[in-house]
Design a protein around this motif. Structure first.
Motif, PDB file in Angstrom:
ATOM      1  N   LYS A 228       0.837  -1.195   0.000  1.00  0.00           N
ATOM      2  CA  LYS A 228       0.000   0.000   0.000  1.00  0.00           C
ATOM      3  C   LYS A 228       0.873   1.246   0.000  1.00  0.00           C
ATOM      4  O   LYS A 228       0.996   1.935   1.017  1.00  0.00           O
ATOM      5  N   PRO A 229       1.499   1.552  -1.103  1.00  0.00           N
ATOM      6  CA  PRO A 229       2.357   2.754  -1.137  1.00  0.00           C
ATOM      7  C   PRO A 229       1.520   4.034  -1.050  1.00  0.00           C
ATOM      8  O   PRO A 229       0.482   4.152  -1.689  1.00  0.00           O
ATOM      9  N   LYS A 230       1.979   4.973  -0.230  1.00  0.00           N
ATOM     10  CA  LYS A 230       1.247   6.225  -0.032  1.00  0.00           C
ATOM     11  C   LYS A 230       2.079   7.459  -0.353  1.00  0.00           C
ATOM     12  O   LYS A 230       1.531   8.508  -0.690  1.00  0.00           O
ATOM     13  N   ILE A 231       3.391   7.341  -0.215  1.00  0.00           N
ATOM     14  CA  ILE A 231       4.231   8.534  -0.350  1.00  0.00           C
ATOM     15  C   ILE A 231       4.142   9.114  -1.754  1.00  0.00           C
ATOM     16  O   ILE A 231       4.112  10.339  -1.932  1.00  0.00           O
ATOM     17  N   SER A 232       4.072   8.273  -2.767  1.00  0.00           N
ATOM     18  CA  SER A 232       3.974   8.773  -4.142  1.00  0.00           C
ATOM     19  C   SER A 232       2.710   9.588  -4.342  1.00  0.00           C
ATOM     20  O   SER A 232       2.726  10.636  -5.004  1.00  0.00           O
ATOM     21  N   PHE A 233       1.613   9.138  -3.753  1.00  0.00           N
ATOM     22  CA  PHE A 233       0.349   9.873  -3.876  1.00  0.00           C
ATOM     23  C   PHE A 233       0.398  11.170  -3.066  1.00  0.00           C
ATOM     24  O   PHE A 233      -0.191  12.169  -3.464  1.00  0.00           O
ATOM     25  N   MET A 234       1.082  11.150  -1.924  1.00  0.00           N
ATOM     26  CA  MET A 234       1.167  12.346  -1.105  1.00  0.00           C
ATOM     27  C   MET A 234       1.924  13.463  -1.817  1.00  0.00           C
ATOM     28  O   MET A 234       1.604  14.641  -1.672  1.00  0.00           O
ATOM     29  N   PHE A 235       2.927  13.086  -2.633  1.00  0.00           N
ATOM     30  CA  PHE A 235       3.704  14.075  -3.381  1.00  0.00           C
ATOM     31  C   PHE A 235       3.202  14.253  -4.807  1.00  0.00           C
ATOM     32  O   PHE A 235       3.873  14.893  -5.621  1.00  0.00           O
ATOM     33  N   ASN A 236       2.038  13.654  -5.116  1.00  0.00           N
ATOM     34  CA  ASN A 236       1.426  13.780  -6.452  1.00  0.00           C
ATOM     35  C   ASN A 236       2.366  13.288  -7.555  1.00  0.00           C
ATOM     36  O   ASN A 236       2.512  13.935  -8.597  1.00  0.00           O
ATOM     37  N   LEU A 237       2.991  12.157  -7.327  1.00  0.00           N
ATOM     38  CA  LEU A 237       3.870  11.564  -8.318  1.00  0.00           C
ATOM     39  C   LEU A 237       3.101  10.535  -9.137  1.00  0.00           C
ATOM     40  O   LEU A 237       2.062  10.029  -8.726  1.00  0.00           O
ATOM     41  N   SER A 238       3.642  10.203 -10.278  1.00  0.00           N
ATOM     42  CA  SER A 238       2.964   9.295 -11.194  1.00  0.00           C
ATOM     43  C   SER A 238       2.913   7.886 -10.609  1.00  0.00           C
ATOM     44  O   SER A 238       3.927   7.338 -10.157  1.00  0.00           O
ATOM     45  N   ALA A 239       1.734   7.287 -10.629  1.00  0.00           N
ATOM     46  CA  ALA A 239       1.581   5.926 -10.129  1.00  0.00           C
ATOM     47  C   ALA A 239       2.078   4.889 -11.133  1.00  0.00           C
ATOM     48  O   ALA A 239       2.324   3.739 -10.769  1.00  0.00           O
ATOM     49  N   ASP A 240       2.228   5.289 -12.395  1.00  0.00           N
ATOM     50  CA  ASP A 240       2.695   4.366 -13.434  1.00  0.00           C
ATOM     51  C   ASP A 240       4.214   4.271 -13.473  1.00  0.00           C
ATOM     52  O   ASP A 240       4.763   3.465 -14.226  1.00  0.00           O
ATOM     53  N   HIS A 241       4.883   5.079 -12.692  1.00  0.00           N
ATOM     54  CA  HIS A 241       6.342   5.085 -12.694  1.00  0.00           C
ATOM     55  C   HIS A 241       6.877   3.826 -12.026  1.00  0.00           C
ATOM     56  O   HIS A 241       6.287   3.299 -11.093  1.00  0.00           O
ATOM     57  N   SER A 242       8.004   3.330 -12.522  1.00  0.00           N
ATOM     58  CA  SER A 242       8.624   2.152 -11.922  1.00  0.00           C
ATOM     59  C   SER A 242       9.038   2.448 -10.491  1.00  0.00           C
ATOM     60  O   SER A 242       9.430   3.570 -10.161  1.00  0.00           O
ATOM     61  N   GLY A 243       8.939   1.427  -9.632  1.00  0.00           N
ATOM     62  CA  GLY A 243       9.244   1.628  -8.225  1.00  0.00           C
ATOM     63  C   GLY A 243      10.296   0.671  -7.719  1.00  0.00           C
ATOM     64  O   GLY A 243      11.018   0.010  -8.483  1.00  0.00           O
ATOM     65  N   LEU A 244      10.380   0.583  -6.399  1.00  0.00           N
ATOM     66  CA  LEU A 244      11.408  -0.225  -5.758  1.00  0.00           C
ATOM     67  C   LEU A 244      11.239  -1.708  -6.065  1.00  0.00           C
ATOM     68  O   LEU A 244      12.231  -2.426  -6.231  1.00  0.00           O
ATOM     69  N   ALA A 245      10.001  -2.174  -6.179  1.00  0.00           N
ATOM     70  CA  ALA A 245       9.764  -3.587  -6.496  1.00  0.00           C
ATOM     71  C   ALA A 245      10.332  -3.947  -7.864  1.00  0.00           C
ATOM     72  O   ALA A 245      10.919  -5.025  -8.043  1.00  0.00           O
ATOM     73  N   ASP A 246      10.161  -3.051  -8.832  1.00  0.00           N
ATOM     74  CA  ASP A 246      10.713  -3.301 -10.167  1.00  0.00           C
ATOM     75  C   ASP A 246      12.235  -3.327 -10.130  1.00  0.00           C
ATOM     76  O   ASP A 246      12.880  -4.125 -10.820  1.00  0.00           O
ATOM     77  N   TYR A 247      12.822  -2.469  -9.317  1.00  0.00           N
ATOM     78  CA  TYR A 247      14.280  -2.434  -9.220  1.00  0.00           C
ATOM     79  C   TYR A 247      14.822  -3.700  -8.551  1.00  0.00           C
ATOM     80  O   TYR A 247      15.815  -4.277  -9.000  1.00  0.00           O
ATOM     81  N   LEU A 248      14.159  -4.145  -7.481  1.00  0.00           N
ATOM     82  CA  LEU A 248      14.617  -5.348  -6.782  1.00  0.00           C
ATOM     83  C   LEU A 248      14.453  -6.592  -7.646  1.00  0.00           C
ATOM     84  O   LEU A 248      15.229  -7.547  -7.526  1.00  0.00           O
ATOM     85  N   ASN A 249      13.448  -6.600  -8.522  1.00  0.00           N
ATOM     86  CA  ASN A 249      13.248  -7.729  -9.439  1.00  0.00           C
ATOM     87  C   ASN A 249      14.031  -7.575 -10.738  1.00  0.00           C
ATOM     88  O   ASN A 249      13.856  -8.380 -11.662  1.00  0.00           O
ATOM     89  N   GLU A 250      14.859  -6.509 -10.795  1.00  0.00           N
ATOM     90  CA  GLU A 250      15.715  -6.237 -11.959  1.00  0.00           C
ATOM     91  C   GLU A 250      14.900  -5.989 -13.215  1.00  0.00           C
ATOM     92  O   GLU A 250      15.331  -6.305 -14.329  1.00  0.00           O
ATOM     93  N   PHE A 251      13.696  -5.406 -13.026  1.00  0.00           N
ATOM     94  CA  PHE A 251      12.904  -5.007 -14.173  1.00  0.00           C
ATOM     95  C   PHE A 251      13.218  -3.574 -14.605  1.00  0.00           C
ATOM     96  O   PHE A 251      12.926  -3.187 -15.735  1.00  0.00           O
ATOM     97  N   SER A 252      13.773  -2.776 -13.699  1.00  0.00           N
ATOM     98  CA  SER A 252      14.088  -1.384 -13.983  1.00  0.00           C
ATOM     99  C   SER A 252      15.461  -1.061 -13.421  1.00  0.00           C
ATOM    100  O   SER A 252      15.938  -1.701 -12.477  1.00  0.00           O
ATOM    101  N   LYS A 253      16.056  -0.045 -14.030  1.00  0.00           N
ATOM    102  CA  LYS A 253      17.360   0.402 -13.553  1.00  0.00           C
ATOM    103  C   LYS A 253      17.180   1.478 -12.489  1.00  0.00           C
ATOM    104  O   LYS A 253      16.097   2.013 -12.292  1.00  0.00           O
ATOM    105  N   GLU A 254      18.285   1.804 -11.833  1.00  0.00           N
ATOM    106  CA  GLU A 254      18.232   2.755 -10.726  1.00  0.00           C
ATOM    107  C   GLU A 254      17.733   4.114 -11.174  1.00  0.00           C
ATOM    108  O   GLU A 254      16.893   4.731 -10.508  1.00  0.00           O
TER     109      GLU A 254
END
Length: 212
Positions: free
Chosen positions: A167-193
């Motif tokens: 249940k991520p909340k910080i992205s919504f609190m700062f009005n950031l895009s929900a479609d953006h890659s996150g920490l889960a994608d990075y840990l699964n090596e789906f996205s770069k840093e």
């Protein structure tokens, strides 16, 4: 003579229909009223003390909530960096609101106390603070977001890592895009840093940056 007897009977009957036959045998009286009043006042005063004490004791015994800072200090012995007041607000980023001076000062106090913990290694490589709790809705996102704001306002580079993958909340609190890659994608090596980093610039923080 018979006529007079008849008149007497008629007069007696007329009185009997008007006058009641009730009579006062003895007047009521009360004895010892002064001593009883003092006893009643004394009893009321004692019960006024005992009843609140009993209610408070029962609430403290049966209650399972932490209400004072001393309870935590006596049970754990951990150090305190600060305390936050409970404030109702429509915005989660409460330190950005000008009318919330009190809680903003409390967050700045926590920031100052955290700075005293810095050692030489932290000064060279940065300072990492973990904010966690036992269950949800205890204020992890609220504290970390507002603490990052006051840190960024002091001209410090601030990075928030949101580890709440369910249940991520910080992205919504700062009005950031929900479609953006996150920490889960990075840990699964789906996205770069560089693909998961989002930068938030606030003019209300004197152009300070918060990286999420």
């Amino acid at each position: 003579y018979n006529y007079l007897l008849k008149k007497r009977e008629e007069l007696s009957m007329s009185y009997a229909s008007v006058l009641t036959n009730a009579q006062i045998v003895d007047y009521a009286y009360v004895g010892g009223i002064t001593s009883q009043k003092q006893m009643i006042y004394s009893f009321a005063f004692i019960m006024g003390l005992l009843i609140p004490m009993a209610v408070i004791s029962i609430r403290n015994t049966l209650g399972n909530k932490i209400t004072t800072r001393k309870e935590i200090e006596d049970s754990t012995g951990v150090d305190f960096f600060g305390e936050l007041s409970y404030v109702k607000s429509s915005s989660s980023l409460i330190t950005l609101e000008a009318d919330k001076i009190a809680i903003g000062e409390e967050f700045r106090t926590i920031r100052t106390n955290l700075n005293f913990l810095k050692n030489e290694l932290a000064a060279e490589r940065g300072f990492v603070t973990l904010i966690t709790s036992s269950i949800s809705d205890e204020g992890k996102s609220f504290v970390s977001s507002n603490l990052s704001i006051v840190l960024a306002a002091s001209k410090k580079k601030t990075v928030i890592l949101e580890f709440d993958l369910r249940k991520p909340k910080i992205s919504f609190m700062f009005n950031l895009s929900a479609d953006h890659s996150g920490l889960a994608d990075y840990l699964n090596e789906f996205s770069k840093e560089e693909e998961i980093i989002q930068d938030r610039k606030s003019t209300r923080l004197n152009s300070s940056h918060i990286t999420i």
